[in-house]
Design an enzyme around this catalytic site. Structure first.
Site, PDB file in Angstrom:
ATOM      1  N   ASN A 148       0.812  -1.235   0.000  1.00  0.00           N
ATOM      2  CA  ASN A 148       0.000   0.000   0.000  1.00  0.00           C
ATOM      3  C   ASN A 148       0.838   1.274   0.000  1.00  0.00           C
ATOM      4  O   ASN A 148       0.405   2.290  -0.519  1.00  0.00           O
ATOM      5  CB  ASN A 148      -1.000  -0.016   1.162  1.00  0.00           C
ATOM      6  N   GLU A 246       4.999  -3.394  12.323  1.00  0.00           N
ATOM      7  CA  GLU A 246       3.870  -2.458  12.240  1.00  0.00           C
ATOM      8  C   GLU A 246       2.756  -3.186  11.516  1.00  0.00           C
ATOM      9  O   GLU A 246       2.966  -3.674  10.407  1.00  0.00           O
ATOM     10  CB  GLU A 246       4.259  -1.192  11.474  1.00  0.00           C
ATOM     11  N   CYS A 280      -2.824   2.107   6.734  1.00  0.00           N
ATOM     12  CA  CYS A 280      -2.867   1.649   8.123  1.00  0.00           C
ATOM     13  C   CYS A 280      -3.365   2.765   9.032  1.00  0.00           C
ATOM     14  O   CYS A 280      -3.790   2.508  10.150  1.00  0.00           O
ATOM     15  CB  CYS A 280      -1.493   1.166   8.563  1.00  0.00           C
ATOM     16  N   GLU A 458       9.460   3.053  14.767  1.00  0.00           N
ATOM     17  CA  GLU A 458      10.150   3.364  13.526  1.00  0.00           C
ATOM     18  C   GLU A 458      10.260   4.878  13.371  1.00  0.00           C
ATOM     19  O   GLU A 458       9.559   5.638  14.018  1.00  0.00           O
ATOM     20  CB  GLU A 458       9.357   2.822  12.329  1.00  0.00           C
TER      21      GLU A 458
HETATM   22  P1  NDP Z   1       0.532  -8.883   4.374  1.00  0.00           P
HETATM   23  O1  NDP Z   1       0.738  -9.118   5.815  1.00  0.00           O
HETATM   24  O2  NDP Z   1      -0.255  -9.834   3.602  1.00  0.00           O
HETATM   25  O3  NDP Z   1       1.952  -8.781   3.631  1.00  0.00           O
HETATM   26  C1  NDP Z   1       2.959  -7.888   4.038  1.00  0.00           C
HETATM   27  C2  NDP Z   1       4.293  -8.379   3.515  1.00  0.00           C
HETATM   28  O4  NDP Z   1       4.605  -9.624   4.140  1.00  0.00           O
HETATM   29  C3  NDP Z   1       4.306  -8.660   2.019  1.00  0.00           C
HETATM   30  O5  NDP Z   1       5.575  -8.347   1.500  1.00  0.00           O
HETATM   31  C4  NDP Z   1       4.056 -10.151   1.967  1.00  0.00           C
HETATM   32  O6  NDP Z   1       4.496 -10.748   0.772  1.00  0.00           O
HETATM   33  C5  NDP Z   1       4.879 -10.593   3.152  1.00  0.00           C
HETATM   34  N1  NDP Z   1       4.529 -11.906   3.683  1.00  0.00           N
HETATM   35  C6  NDP Z   1       3.336 -12.555   3.601  1.00  0.00           C
HETATM   36  N2  NDP Z   1       3.430 -13.759   4.228  1.00  0.00           N
HETATM   37  C7  NDP Z   1       4.692 -13.863   4.716  1.00  0.00           C
HETATM   38  C8  NDP Z   1       5.392 -14.856   5.450  1.00  0.00           C
HETATM   39  N3  NDP Z   1       4.801 -15.989   5.823  1.00  0.00           N
HETATM   40  N4  NDP Z   1       6.673 -14.631   5.772  1.00  0.00           N
HETATM   41  C9  NDP Z   1       7.285 -13.493   5.422  1.00  0.00           C
HETATM   42  N5  NDP Z   1       6.684 -12.514   4.708  1.00  0.00           N
HETATM   43  C10 NDP Z   1       5.394 -12.680   4.381  1.00  0.00           C
HETATM   44  O7  NDP Z   1      -0.026  -7.390   4.270  1.00  0.00           O
HETATM   45  P2  NDP Z   1      -0.441  -6.597   2.953  1.00  0.00           P
HETATM   46  O8  NDP Z   1       0.676  -6.544   1.992  1.00  0.00           O
HETATM   47  O9  NDP Z   1      -1.738  -7.116   2.510  1.00  0.00           O
HETATM   48  O10 NDP Z   1      -0.569  -5.120   3.544  1.00  0.00           O
HETATM   49  C11 NDP Z   1      -1.692  -4.704   4.179  1.00  0.00           C
HETATM   50  C12 NDP Z   1      -1.500  -4.746   5.686  1.00  0.00           C
HETATM   51  O11 NDP Z   1      -0.397  -3.949   6.069  1.00  0.00           O
HETATM   52  C13 NDP Z   1      -2.676  -4.169   6.439  1.00  0.00           C
HETATM   53  O12 NDP Z   1      -3.058  -4.997   7.497  1.00  0.00           O
HETATM   54  C14 NDP Z   1      -2.152  -2.839   6.991  1.00  0.00           C
HETATM   55  O13 NDP Z   1      -2.742  -2.350   8.135  1.00  0.00           O
HETATM   56  C15 NDP Z   1      -0.737  -3.133   7.192  1.00  0.00           C
HETATM   57  N6  NDP Z   1       0.022  -1.907   7.168  1.00  0.00           N
HETATM   58  C16 NDP Z   1       0.452  -1.417   8.375  1.00  0.00           C
HETATM   59  C17 NDP Z   1       1.138  -0.227   8.439  1.00  0.00           C
HETATM   60  C18 NDP Z   1       1.634   0.263   9.745  1.00  0.00           C
HETATM   61  O14 NDP Z   1       2.561   1.075   9.759  1.00  0.00           O
HETATM   62  N7  NDP Z   1       1.080  -0.174  10.872  1.00  0.00           N
HETATM   63  C19 NDP Z   1       1.419   0.562   7.228  1.00  0.00           C
HETATM   64  C20 NDP Z   1       0.914  -0.036   6.029  1.00  0.00           C
HETATM   65  C21 NDP Z   1       0.244  -1.241   6.020  1.00  0.00           C
HETATM   66  P3  NDP Z   1       3.517 -10.961  -0.512  1.00  0.00           P
HETATM   67  O15 NDP Z   1       2.417  -9.971  -0.405  1.00  0.00           O
HETATM   68  O16 NDP Z   1       4.401 -10.728  -1.660  1.00  0.00           O
HETATM   69  O17 NDP Z   1       3.042 -12.371  -0.438  1.00  0.00           O
END
Ligand code: NDP
Length: 481
Positions: A148, A246, A280, A458
């Site tokens: 995102n 996060e 987020c 962070e």
């Molecule tokens: P995901 O948790 O699905 O994925 C985040 C990252 O983790 C991606 O690069 C993904 O890879 C990777 N990933 C997925 N599974 C694994 C695993 N088993 N081991 C290691 N890495 C893994 O989140 P989204 O990408 O869908 O992002 C949305 C989420 O992020 C929302 O819940 C949002 O709130 C949160 N977010 C939080 C923020 C904050 O600062 N608190 C800021 C922005 C977003 P891939 O997608 O390539 O499979």
């Protein structure tokens, strides 16, 4: 042509690849992207340890110049790279350009921080002994980022990691590989040791999981969803790898009866639907005082209906598509759930047919909701927001705090007393007064409480806590003369 990974300092393709398509227009193929293999991951991890030792011994000004160079290039190319980002992620161009520029600011901020790494010293409680306390790099850091904010989130991790002397292995979200390759090209061109920075594109479940399980990783910085975060923490524990996470949120904006109505509506619209609600820091719960409720709702719904949904790169678009078919399906399922729970859908929440084939939906507002409904407890990551009516300031604060998450919260009020009480008692890592719940600076800490965050903060100087380890040295001159 397949866009390669950066493995042990070499651009390397793999056995498999994925296609990346524009969510605003599915006929637009952005490119094909290599998926890193586990052998490649091992090779790049080994090389990273050698490169990290070299980098840690670089002079401060040499490190500073590297970070400054990355930041300057990102800012200078914000228009071009912002276009690419919006094309693959779907946020309107102004947001894409702003994100790339902000990413540049993270690098220039940490370029300056390279020269501000100053330790402490103290006299020992024992005579003739001095103590020197300094921070040293943690080693090889795995950066795992979401789609995102594909450039900004990665940058607010990569910049401090490099600033404090670490090597980085970056696993970006597979949904936004073009932005990842663009940032990697900029970093790779700098004066850095071969293999200091690696790009390992691939799915989270395969290469991401192998990365976080690796004993060769010293620290993991993750931004993403709560379930994935918990899995990463569990994978890190056997190796005692340092983690910083996060995660999700359910941010509330409290609108008091003394609020400036137009300001409140504009904060709610921007907070709920900016980035298509996929932030987020999104305002997904609007906790509204009964004294202003009806007037607020009327303007809010009118504003949501008037929003121009369209292609991210088209002039005048206020809200782009959601990122994927799966995300759209999940959003629409939440609309059905909201209705089943008894919420009233005042507008939007529907798939839109547009001239381009993409993942479009209209911004949705739910009325007559309460804080026990699943739509007000679970993160939807969608252009959907709920109004929760309350009859007092105290009731509003109680609703704001009644959540498992704790990233951001905001209040709209003209009362200093209410603003002060809210600022002190809202249980979130970030709190805003007469400002959106989304939108933060880069030189101060960012993070949340509860299920929203785990580990050190962070951004700003707080980042040093995660990206360094403290060494306490005791120095004696030896035998007294
Ligand atoms: P995901 O948790 O699905 O994925 C985040 C990252 O983790 C991606 O690069 C993904 O890879 C990777 N990933 C997925 N599974 C694994 C695993 N088993 N081991 C290691 N890495 C893994 O989140 P989204 O990408 O869908 O992002 C949305 C989420 O992020 C929302 O819940 C949002 O709130 C949160 N977010 C939080 C923020 C904050 O600062 N608190 C800021 C922005 C977003 P891939 O997608 O390539 O499979």
């Amino acid at each position: 042509m397949t866009n390669p990974n950066l493995i042990a300092g070499e651009w390397t393709t793999g056995e498999t690849e994925i296609e990346n398509r524009n969510p605003s227009d599915l006929s637009d193929l952005i490119g094909r992207y290599a998926q890193a293999s586990t052998d490649q991951l091992e090779a790049t991890l080994d090389r990273a340890h050698i490169a990290q030792a070299e980098w840690a011994s670089y002079g401060l000004e040499r490190k500073q110049a590297v970070l400054q160079g990355i930041g300057n290039e990102l800012m200078a190319r914000a228009e071009e790279l912002g276009t690419l980002l919006s094309r693959e992620e779907g946020k309107p161009f102004a947001e894409g350009r702003g994100e790339v520029y902000r990413a540049g600011q993270f690098f220039t901020y940490y370029a300056a921080e390279c020269l501000r790494q100053i330790g402490e010293n103290a006299d020992s409680v024992r005579p003739d002994i001095e103590i020197d306390v300094r921070r040293e790099p943690v080693g090889v850091v795995a950066v795992i980022s979401p789609w995102n904010f594909p450039t900004a989130t990665a940058s607010w991790k990569i910049a401090p990691a490099l600033c404090y002397g670490n090597a980085v292995i970056w696993k970006p979200a597979n949904m936004t590989p073009a932005s990842a390759v663009a940032l990697t090209e900029i970093i790779e061109r700098q004066d850095i040791p071969k293999g200091l920075f690696s790009l390992v594109m691939g799915s989270g479940r395969s290469i991401g999981q192998r990365l976080v399980e690796s004993p060769k990783v010293d620290a993991i910085s993750f931004t993403g969803s709560v379930p994935v975060g918990k899995g990463i923490a569990a994978a890190a524990i056997p190796n005692l790898t340092k983690v910083q996470m996060e995660m999700g949120s359910k941010n509330a904006l409290a609108v008091m009866d003394d609020a400036d109505l137009d300001l409140a509506v504009s904060l709610a619209l921007g907070g709920a639907f900016g980035g298509t609600g996929q932030k987020c820091t999104a305002s997904s719960r609007l906790v509204v005082h009964a004294g202003i409720h009806d007037a607020f709702v009327e303007k809010l719904v009118a504003g949501a209906k008037a929003m121009k949904v369209g292609h991210a790169l088209e002039e005048g678009t206020q809200m782009g598509p959601v990122v994927s078919e799966q995300q759209l399906a999940e959003n629409l399922a939440y609309v059905d759930l909201a209705k089943a729970e008894g919420a009233e859908l005042a507008c939007g929440g529907q798939r839109l047919d547009m001239p381009h084939d993409g993942y479009y939906m209209s911004p949705g507002v739910f009325l007559n909701t309460n804080n026990d409904m699943r739509i007000n407890r679970e993160e939807m990551f969608a252009p959907l927001t709920s109004v929760i009516k309350v009859d007092s300031f105290d009731a509003a604060l109680a609703v704001v705090n009644d959540t498992n998450f704790g990233l951001t919260s905001g209040i709209v009020t003209r009362s200093l007393a209410r603003a002060s009480h809210f600022r002190r008692n809202a249980r979130t890592g970030v709190v805003t007064v007469n400002l959106p719940t989304a939108g933060t600076d880069y030189h101060v800490p960012f993070g949340g409480r509860g299920d929203s965050s785990y580990g050190p903060r962070e951004q700003g100087r707080a980042a040093a806590e995660f990206y360094t380890t403290v060494k306490t040295a005791y120095i004696s001159a030896g035998t007294p003369v």
